[in-house]
Design a protein around this motif. Structure first.
Motif, PDB file in Angstrom:
ATOM      1  N   ARG A  29     -89.265  34.138  12.278  1.00  0.00           N
ATOM      2  CA  ARG A  29     -89.356  33.916  13.850  1.00  0.00           C
ATOM      3  C   ARG A  29     -89.638  32.389  14.073  1.00  0.00           C
ATOM      4  N   ALA A  30     -90.409  31.932  13.347  1.00  0.00           N
ATOM      5  CA  ALA A  30     -91.093  30.414  13.615  1.00  0.00           C
ATOM      6  C   ALA A  30     -89.593  29.487  13.441  1.00  0.00           C
ATOM      7  N   ALA A  31     -88.971  29.589  12.350  1.00  0.00           N
ATOM      8  CA  ALA A  31     -87.943  28.631  11.792  1.00  0.00           C
ATOM      9  C   ALA A  31     -86.650  28.974  12.990  1.00  0.00           C
ATOM     10  N   ASP A  32     -86.652  30.253  13.538  1.00  0.00           N
ATOM     11  CA  ASP A  32     -85.223  30.316  14.254  1.00  0.00           C
ATOM     12  C   ASP A  32     -85.521  30.477  15.753  1.00  0.00           C
ATOM     13  N   LEU A  34     -86.888  32.803  17.551  1.00  0.00           N
ATOM     14  CA  LEU A  34     -86.506  34.004  18.174  1.00  0.00           C
ATOM     15  C   LEU A  34     -87.872  35.011  17.769  1.00  0.00           C
ATOM     16  N   PHE A  35     -87.946  36.122  18.552  1.00  0.00           N
ATOM     17  CA  PHE A  35     -88.547  37.253  18.433  1.00  0.00           C
ATOM     18  C   PHE A  35     -87.967  38.492  18.798  1.00  0.00           C
ATOM     19  N   PHE A  36     -88.482  39.406  17.907  1.00  0.00           N
ATOM     20  CA  PHE A  36     -87.886  41.010  18.064  1.00  0.00           C
ATOM     21  C   PHE A  36     -88.762  41.845  18.793  1.00  0.00           C
ATOM     22  N   ALA A  37     -87.914  42.653  19.926  1.00  0.00           N
ATOM     23  CA  ALA A  37     -88.577  43.334  20.752  1.00  0.00           C
ATOM     24  C   ALA A  37     -87.990  44.701  20.772  1.00  0.00           C
ATOM     25  N   GLU A  38     -88.869  45.925  20.916  1.00  0.00           N
ATOM     26  CA  GLU A  38     -88.060  47.076  20.671  1.00  0.00           C
ATOM     27  C   GLU A  38     -88.431  48.013  21.913  1.00  0.00           C
ATOM     28  N   GLY A  39     -87.664  48.864  22.479  1.00  0.00           N
ATOM     29  CA  GLY A  39     -87.901  49.709  23.448  1.00  0.00           C
ATOM     30  C   GLY A  39     -87.380  49.300  24.894  1.00  0.00           C
ATOM     31  N   PRO A  40     -86.981  50.308  25.603  1.00  0.00           N
ATOM     32  CA  PRO A  40     -86.260  49.847  26.943  1.00  0.00           C
ATOM     33  C   PRO A  40     -87.148  49.394  27.792  1.00  0.00           C
ATOM     34  N   PRO A 149     -98.627  35.888  18.550  1.00  0.00           N
ATOM     35  CA  PRO A 149     -98.362  36.635  19.767  1.00  0.00           C
ATOM     36  C   PRO A 149     -97.003  37.276  20.143  1.00  0.00           C
ATOM     37  N   PHE A 150     -96.001  36.758  19.151  1.00  0.00           N
ATOM     38  CA  PHE A 150     -94.678  37.517  19.247  1.00  0.00           C
ATOM     39  C   PHE A 150     -94.420  38.435  17.990  1.00  0.00           C
ATOM     40  N   SER A 151     -95.452  39.050  17.414  1.00  0.00           N
ATOM     41  CA  SER A 151     -95.123  39.988  16.460  1.00  0.00           C
ATOM     42  C   SER A 151     -94.764  41.115  16.971  1.00  0.00           C
ATOM     43  N   ALA A 161     -96.803  40.268  27.855  1.00  0.00           N
ATOM     44  CA  ALA A 161     -97.346  39.316  28.508  1.00  0.00           C
ATOM     45  C   ALA A 161     -97.320  38.063  27.831  1.00  0.00           C
ATOM     46  N   ALA A 162     -96.888  37.985  26.598  1.00  0.00           N
ATOM     47  CA  ALA A 162     -96.759  36.452  26.071  1.00  0.00           C
ATOM     48  C   ALA A 162     -95.322  35.865  26.528  1.00  0.00           C
TER      49      ALA A 162
END
Length: 259
Positions: A29-32, A34-40, A149-151, A161-162
């Protein structure tokens, strides 16, 4: 709109493997960025403040929540969604977002700041981020030992919220506190010992306020407490020894709302 492409049916698809790597690895996540989120619900909320880079959804999820079409998701088969899912029951919606970058001068201008030290539990960090956003805080500082915070777990607890509240990492919290105090921000440590009751702390802080919270088990380091203007505690009955970090922190954030 739904991307006009074939449904991904292989769990070994390169895009699916990459999304899983972002989900599971803080380093990735730090290298790119980006972060991953799930759920509508979470993904649609995050899309209001963060830029989606790739989205995947089952056709059943898209039928149930048509608004997801705005994220231009690639359709995935249910068994592929199971691989992407970070929870036991997949909701069939997954998005990679660009990680927000807070302004470099954030701590030169923020007036209401939450600072955490050693809060390792993602649920506690996420809850505190959510409370900080709810009560009008401007920034969050995460010190050593804090959950990312973005895990995925933190994101679920914070309900995104992050994505709406600037979050920065600092390795030396005493030095950061010293810099904040130099520009007039009152820094208050949450501590049980050598502290004053919260209702005696006042609410008149013309330069702003920084609330500093440690973990439930370890609390704040002595040097962090000493760097602050004062230490405060939440008055309680003797039925319990202490409060969960997220609960205690949320009470403090509510108390200092609007300062």
């Amino acid at each position: 709109m739904i991307q006009d492409c074939a449904e991904i049916t292989s769990r070994d698809n390169a895009r699916i493997k990459y999304a899983c790597a972002v989900r599971d690895s803080e380093k990735q996540r730090a290298a790119d960025g980006l972060f991953f989120a799930e759920g509508p619900k979470l993904c649609l909320e995050l899309a209001k403040s963060c830029t989606p880079r790739a989205a995947y959804a089952t056709r059943a999820a898209l039928d149930k929540t048509p608004e997801l079409a705005a994220l231009s998701p690639v359709p995935v088969a249910p068994h592929v969604a199971e691989k992407l899912a970070g929870t036991k029951s997949s909701q069939g919606v997954f998005v990679l977002f660009a990680t927000p970058r807070p302004p470099e001068d954030l701590l030169d201008t923020a007036r209401r700041i939450l600072m955490l030290e050693g809060v390792q539990d993602p649920g506690n960090v996420g809850t505190l981020l959510r409370s900080a956003a709810a009560f009008g805080f401007d920034a969050v500082v995460l010190g050593p030992g804090c959950a990312a915070p973005f895990s995925p777990k933190t994101l679920r607890s914070s309900m995104g919220a992050a994505g709406r509240l600037p979050v920065v990492r600092r390795d030396d919290l005493p030095a950061t506190i010293t810099a904040l105090r130099a520009r007039g921000v009152t820094c208050l440590a949450a501590a049980l010992y050598r502290s004053r009751p919260l209702d005696e702390a006042g609410r008149d802080f013309p330069g702003g306020v920084c609330v500093v919270i440690g973990s439930e088990g370890q609390g704040l380091r002595d040097e962090t407490v000493k760097a602050c203007d004062a230490a405060v505690r939440i008055p309680m009955t003797d039925r319990v020894e202490s409060l969960n970090a997220a609960v205690a922190g949320s009470v403090l954030l509510w108390h200092f709302r609007g300062v």
